[in-house]
Enzyme design. Structure first.
Site, mmCIF file in Angstrom:
data_model
loop_
_atom_site.group_PDB
_atom_site.id
_atom_site.type_symbol
_atom_site.label_atom_id
_atom_site.label_comp_id
_atom_site.label_asym_id
_atom_site.label_seq_id
_atom_site.Cartn_x
_atom_site.Cartn_y
_atom_site.Cartn_z
ATOM 1 N N GLY A 94 50.635 43.671 22.491
ATOM 2 C CA GLY A 94 51.075 42.302 22.731
ATOM 3 C C GLY A 94 52.479 42.177 23.288
ATOM 4 N N PRO A 145 50.713 49.149 22.651
ATOM 5 C CA PRO A 145 50.554 48.200 23.753
ATOM 6 C C PRO A 145 49.514 48.652 24.757
ATOM 7 C CG PRO A 145 52.531 49.502 24.068
ATOM 8 C CD PRO A 145 51.988 49.886 22.719
ATOM 9 N N ARG A 189 41.333 36.385 35.200
ATOM 10 C CA ARG A 189 42.348 35.756 34.347
ATOM 11 C C ARG A 189 42.754 34.342 34.765
ATOM 12 N NH1 ARG A 189 46.130 37.878 31.403
ATOM 13 N NH2 ARG A 189 47.620 37.219 32.962
ATOM 14 N N CYS A 232 30.944 29.959 44.472
ATOM 15 C CA CYS A 232 30.687 28.525 44.498
ATOM 16 C C CYS A 232 30.875 27.909 43.118
ATOM 17 C CB CYS A 232 29.270 28.287 45.012
ATOM 18 S SG CYS A 232 28.980 26.583 45.471
ATOM 19 N N TYR A 280 43.796 43.950 32.169
ATOM 20 C CA TYR A 280 42.679 43.001 32.069
ATOM 21 C C TYR A 280 42.322 42.437 33.447
ATOM 22 C CZ TYR A 280 44.333 43.563 27.326
ATOM 23 O OH TYR A 280 44.760 44.113 26.156
#
Ligand code: PLP
Length: 421
Positions: free
Chosen positions: A244, A282, A320, A350, A379
């Site tokens: 984090g 991490p 994301r 679309c 990610y």
């Protein structure tokens, strides 16, 4: 400095700037990679991964440091991290498989059980039987029972939920909610029960608050709360405050002061008076600024609002922004000196949420321009999918001045060969 030396001497290893911005990448290199490998294309600078690992080592020299594989589980990244001497934390049995494939010593792995399926626990306990150095983190009594049923009797970290912690966070991954870990008020009794009723060796307490937390009080808070539990329980060797560590996605956002955060976290743990080692794991911090996505402009459409610029990357390439509203910097690699235009950049999918940025000033993108979407290493590829028949993009690694394909581009034939009418 040659490969792997940093593990031996982190003090002398180059750690680079605190953040690598999308504007720092070499335009000629990016243009040539796009020309050779087509777009959309992930580009990952493994030398930057090394710098991030070394900076982490320098900030937390005495802590047990790991890389949380789920941020980017590509073989090239895992090999690089391992070569720098950083062990791997996995949260799924097949992540363990990929880590071992990349050269991880199973005895060095930490496995975090997250609502684990039976087959995951079977595989983990099997591997542990031959590699008793492996450590397991569990945060539900039911999971403890299922581990014990399978004969697991190794090192265990009890996952504690440290509760609401300060600072804004983005957490598609994990948050301070009930889904993860034993709440602090019940942690002491559960830890004692583990000692008495289970065959495990309770070596540590673990907490992973949220992914991308910005409030830098957060890790000290977790250390303080876990330290207090450890003091009551006694005999705990490790307090693992998870991952984090924040990464600045916006160009004008300052980089995290990792040294200061490390100091405060150490101090918070020391204040609780326990004699335990700190651990950190991490994911994002290690890989986020090591990758970007190259994408080509296909179309421009003037609207009463911002101009819509259509590119060949989409929410399937990078989820994301549409999933979390995350900001990613966008650079016009081809024409950085054009007058900025307010544009919304969208992909060929679309769905109205298929935008990489909205109403953003970018040097006027024209058809054929190459754009780079930055800070895409965490990610990014990991969450890429094949929605709208968009086969997964290729990934090229840059290392030591050389480039190589580390993930081949998928094709529609790859989709079709695994489908049956
Ligand atoms: C996802 C995860 C991490 C890494 O989180 P980042 O925000 O990427 O640093 C660490 N530990 C556990 C248990 C995780 O699930």
């Amino acid at each position: 400095m040659s490969r792997g030396d940093a593990a031996a001497d982190p003090e002398r290893a180059p750690v680079g700037p605190a953040v690598r911005r999308v504007s720092d990448w070499d335009a000629d290199l990016l243009a040539s990679l796009a020309a050779t490998h087509d777009t959309p294309l992930y580009v990952t600078d493994l030398d930057r991964v090394r710098e991030n690992v070394r900076r982490l080592a320098r900030a937390f020299p005495d802590a047990h440091r790991m890389y949380a594989a789920k941020a980017n589980t590509g073989q090239a990244v895992l090999r690089t991290v391992l070569d720098e001497g950083l062990p791997i934390e996995c949260a799924a049995a097949d992540e363990v498989r990929r880590a071992v494939e990349a050269g991880a010593d199973p005895d060095s792995l930490q496995y975090t059980a997250v609502n684990p399926p039976d087959r995951d626990l079977d595989a983990i306990v099997d591997l542990w039987a031959d590699h008793p150095g492996m450590r397991v983190t569990a945060g539900a009594v039911d999971t403890l029972d299922r581990l014990a049923d399978r004969g697991f009797a190794g090192d265990l970290l009890l996952r504690v939920n440290p509760g609401e912690v300060g600072g804004p966070h983005e957490s598609f991954a994990v948050g301070p909610d009930a889904q993860f870990g034993i709440p602090v008020p019940r942690a002491v009794e559960t830890a004692r029960a583990v000692r008495e009723a289970y065959p495990f060796d309770l070596v540590g307490l673990h907490a992973h608050g949220a992914s991308g937390m910005a409030g830098d009080l957060t890790h000290p808070d977790a250390a303080r709360r876990l330290g207090a539990v450890a003091r009551e329980v006694g005999g705990v060797d490790v307090v693992d405050v998870g991952g984090g560590f924040a990464v600045p996605y916006r160009e004008d956002e300052a980089a995290l002061d990792l040294d200061a955060l490390a100091r405060e976290t150490r101090a918070a743990l020391a204040e609780t008076g326990v004699d335990t080692r700190l651990a950190v794991e991490p994911g994002r911090y290690v890989v986020a600024d090591a990758s970007l996505i190259l994408t080509r402009v296909n179309t421009r459409k003037e609207t009463p609002g911002p101009t819509v610029v259509g590119v060949d990357a989409s929410l399937a390439t990078l989820m994301r922004p549409s999933l979390l509203g995350s900001y990613h910097p966008v650079r016009n690699v081809t024409a950085p000196d054009r007058e900025p235009d307010r544009v919304t950049v969208g992909g060929p999918v679309c769905t109205s949420t298929d935008t990489l940025c909205e109403n953003r000033p970018i040097p006027r993108p024209e058809r054929g321009d190459l754009l780079a979407v930055g800070i895409a290493g965490a990610y990014g590829m990991e969450l890429a999918n094949e929605f709208h028949s968009q086969p997964l993009p290729a990934e090229v690694a840059v290392e030591d001045g050389e480039t190589r394909v580390v993930r081949e581009r998928r094709t529609v034939d790859d989709l079709l060969t695994r489908e049956h009418p």
